[in-house]
Design a protein around this motif. Structure first.
Motif, mmCIF file in Angstrom:
data_model
loop_
_atom_site.group_PDB
_atom_site.id
_atom_site.type_symbol
_atom_site.label_atom_id
_atom_site.label_comp_id
_atom_site.label_asym_id
_atom_site.label_seq_id
_atom_site.Cartn_x
_atom_site.Cartn_y
_atom_site.Cartn_z
ATOM 1 N N MET A 1 19.501 37.322 84.427
ATOM 2 C CA MET A 1 18.711 38.424 83.873
ATOM 3 C C MET A 1 19.434 39.602 83.462
ATOM 4 N N ASP A 2 20.109 40.098 84.443
ATOM 5 C CA ASP A 2 20.910 41.379 84.323
ATOM 6 C C ASP A 2 21.752 41.497 83.196
ATOM 7 N N ASN A 3 22.375 40.140 82.804
ATOM 8 C CA ASN A 3 23.096 40.121 81.568
ATOM 9 C C ASN A 3 22.504 40.453 80.303
ATOM 10 N N PHE A 4 21.152 40.474 80.424
ATOM 11 C CA PHE A 4 20.425 40.602 79.301
ATOM 12 C C PHE A 4 19.650 41.852 78.971
ATOM 13 N N LYS A 5 19.838 42.881 79.851
ATOM 14 C CA LYS A 5 19.186 44.151 79.838
ATOM 15 C C LYS A 5 19.531 44.794 78.387
ATOM 16 N N VAL A 6 18.543 45.593 78.020
ATOM 17 C CA VAL A 6 18.615 46.288 76.461
ATOM 18 C C VAL A 6 20.315 46.651 76.182
ATOM 19 N N LYS A 51 16.149 44.742 71.907
ATOM 20 C CA LYS A 51 15.275 44.480 73.312
ATOM 21 C C LYS A 51 16.001 43.574 74.136
ATOM 22 N N GLY A 52 15.655 43.972 75.348
ATOM 23 C CA GLY A 52 16.484 43.270 76.432
ATOM 24 C C GLY A 52 15.415 42.553 77.648
ATOM 25 N N GLU A 53 15.628 42.119 78.643
ATOM 26 C CA GLU A 53 14.909 41.562 79.650
ATOM 27 C C GLU A 53 14.993 42.576 80.913
ATOM 28 N N ASP A 54 13.761 42.557 81.618
ATOM 29 C CA ASP A 54 13.929 43.599 82.818
ATOM 30 C C ASP A 54 13.282 42.430 83.854
ATOM 31 N N LYS A 55 13.014 42.958 85.188
ATOM 32 C CA LYS A 55 12.453 42.125 86.080
ATOM 33 C C LYS A 55 10.931 41.739 86.070
ATOM 34 N N GLY A 56 10.143 41.931 85.166
ATOM 35 C CA GLY A 56 8.764 41.774 84.900
ATOM 36 C C GLY A 56 8.785 40.428 84.403
ATOM 37 N N PHE A 58 7.918 37.222 81.945
ATOM 38 C CA PHE A 58 7.597 36.657 80.440
ATOM 39 C C PHE A 58 6.748 37.972 79.687
ATOM 40 N N TYR A 59 5.759 38.357 80.617
ATOM 41 C CA TYR A 59 4.721 39.315 80.358
ATOM 42 C C TYR A 59 5.406 40.597 79.660
ATOM 43 N N THR A 60 6.278 41.137 80.485
ATOM 44 C CA THR A 60 6.980 42.319 80.173
ATOM 45 C C THR A 60 7.981 41.901 79.019
ATOM 46 N N THR A 61 8.597 40.794 78.778
ATOM 47 C CA THR A 61 9.399 40.431 77.588
ATOM 48 C C THR A 61 8.554 40.428 76.400
ATOM 49 N N GLU A 62 7.262 39.916 76.561
ATOM 50 C CA GLU A 62 6.628 39.939 75.349
ATOM 51 C C GLU A 62 6.182 41.406 75.079
ATOM 52 N N MET A 63 5.842 42.100 75.937
ATOM 53 C CA MET A 63 5.513 43.772 75.572
ATOM 54 C C MET A 63 6.594 44.353 75.086
ATOM 55 N N ASN A 64 7.781 43.945 75.538
ATOM 56 C CA ASN A 64 8.880 44.628 75.011
ATOM 57 C C ASN A 64 9.160 44.028 73.663
ATOM 58 N N PHE A 65 8.940 42.885 73.474
ATOM 59 C CA PHE A 65 9.145 42.493 71.935
ATOM 60 C C PHE A 65 8.158 43.280 70.952
ATOM 61 N N GLN A 66 6.965 43.216 71.500
ATOM 62 C CA GLN A 66 5.807 43.635 70.525
ATOM 63 C C GLN A 66 6.287 45.120 70.430
ATOM 64 N N MET A 67 6.645 45.885 71.524
ATOM 65 C CA MET A 67 6.863 47.233 71.333
ATOM 66 C C MET A 67 8.208 47.483 70.252
ATOM 67 N N GLY A 68 9.034 46.627 70.414
ATOM 68 C CA GLY A 68 10.078 46.696 69.470
ATOM 69 C C GLY A 68 9.896 46.401 68.022
ATOM 70 N N LEU A 69 8.838 45.459 67.591
ATOM 71 C CA LEU A 69 8.163 45.444 66.148
ATOM 72 C C LEU A 69 7.860 46.792 66.022
ATOM 73 N N GLY A 70 7.059 47.258 66.852
ATOM 74 C CA GLY A 70 6.422 48.664 66.082
ATOM 75 C C GLY A 70 7.360 49.711 65.858
ATOM 76 N N GLN A 71 8.394 49.734 66.987
ATOM 77 C CA GLN A 71 9.427 50.656 66.767
ATOM 78 C C GLN A 71 10.466 50.514 65.507
ATOM 79 N N ILE A 72 10.667 49.179 65.257
ATOM 80 C CA ILE A 72 11.625 48.993 63.806
ATOM 81 C C ILE A 72 10.485 49.358 62.727
ATOM 82 N N MET A 73 9.212 48.931 62.852
ATOM 83 C CA MET A 73 8.377 49.236 61.618
ATOM 84 C C MET A 73 8.210 50.839 61.104
ATOM 85 N N SER A 74 8.322 51.519 62.339
ATOM 86 C CA SER A 74 8.171 53.010 62.419
ATOM 87 C C SER A 74 9.712 53.527 61.692
#
Length: 139
Positions: A1-6, A51-56, A58-74
């Motif tokens: 997982m550490d290999n895939f931090k943002v 976006k990357g993974e953290d220690k949270g 699947f659920y934080t991965t999903e949140m990070n992905f959705q946050m990334g969608l909002g960020q790129i749309m802005s």
């Protein structure tokens, strides 16, 4: 997982894109905020939110992905540029993408998907193909 931090995802993308001849800049100020990466080649310009993974898990991965969608749309303020969200090729991110296999948002928004692999290669999925990529690769 550490290999895939943002930051590692950003570094993998930079490496892969530079190997493919792209001029890549990190942390670029735009009208709608900062882009993680801007890649330019042959009169094409991609604005990329990574976006990357953290220690949270699947659920934080999903949140990070959705946050990334909002960020790129802005940051979608210049129609001459192409926009993308970048994720690592991990089981949790692929599980998140399963939710988008019947979704037309990527296609309608013209939003690309960049998938960073641990070998520093980068798969670019065009907007019209994101749903089928999710269907074929993430089930």
């Amino acid at each position: 997982m550490d290999n895939f931090k943002v930051q590692n995802v950003i570094n993998m993308l930079k490496h892969g894109l530079k190997q493919d001849g792209w001029n890549v800049k990190e942390h670029v100020k735009l009208a709608g905020g900062f882009a993680d990466l801007v890649a330019e080649k042959d009169n094409l310009s991609f604005v990329i939110e990574a976006k990357g993974e953290d220690k949270g898990g699947f659920y934080t991965t999903e949140m990070n992905f959705q946050m990334g969608l909002g960020q790129i749309m802005s940051r979608m303020t210049d129609k001459s540029k192409k926009y993308a969200i970048a994720i690592p090729a991990t089981p949790d991110f692929f599980k998140v993408l399963q939710k988008y296999k019947s979704n037309f948002a990527f296609k309608e928004l013209g939003l690309y998907l960049f998938v960073a692999n641990s070998d520093n290669s980068c798969l670019v999925v065009p907007p019209a193909d994101v749903a089928s990529f999710a269907e074929q690769n993430c089930s």
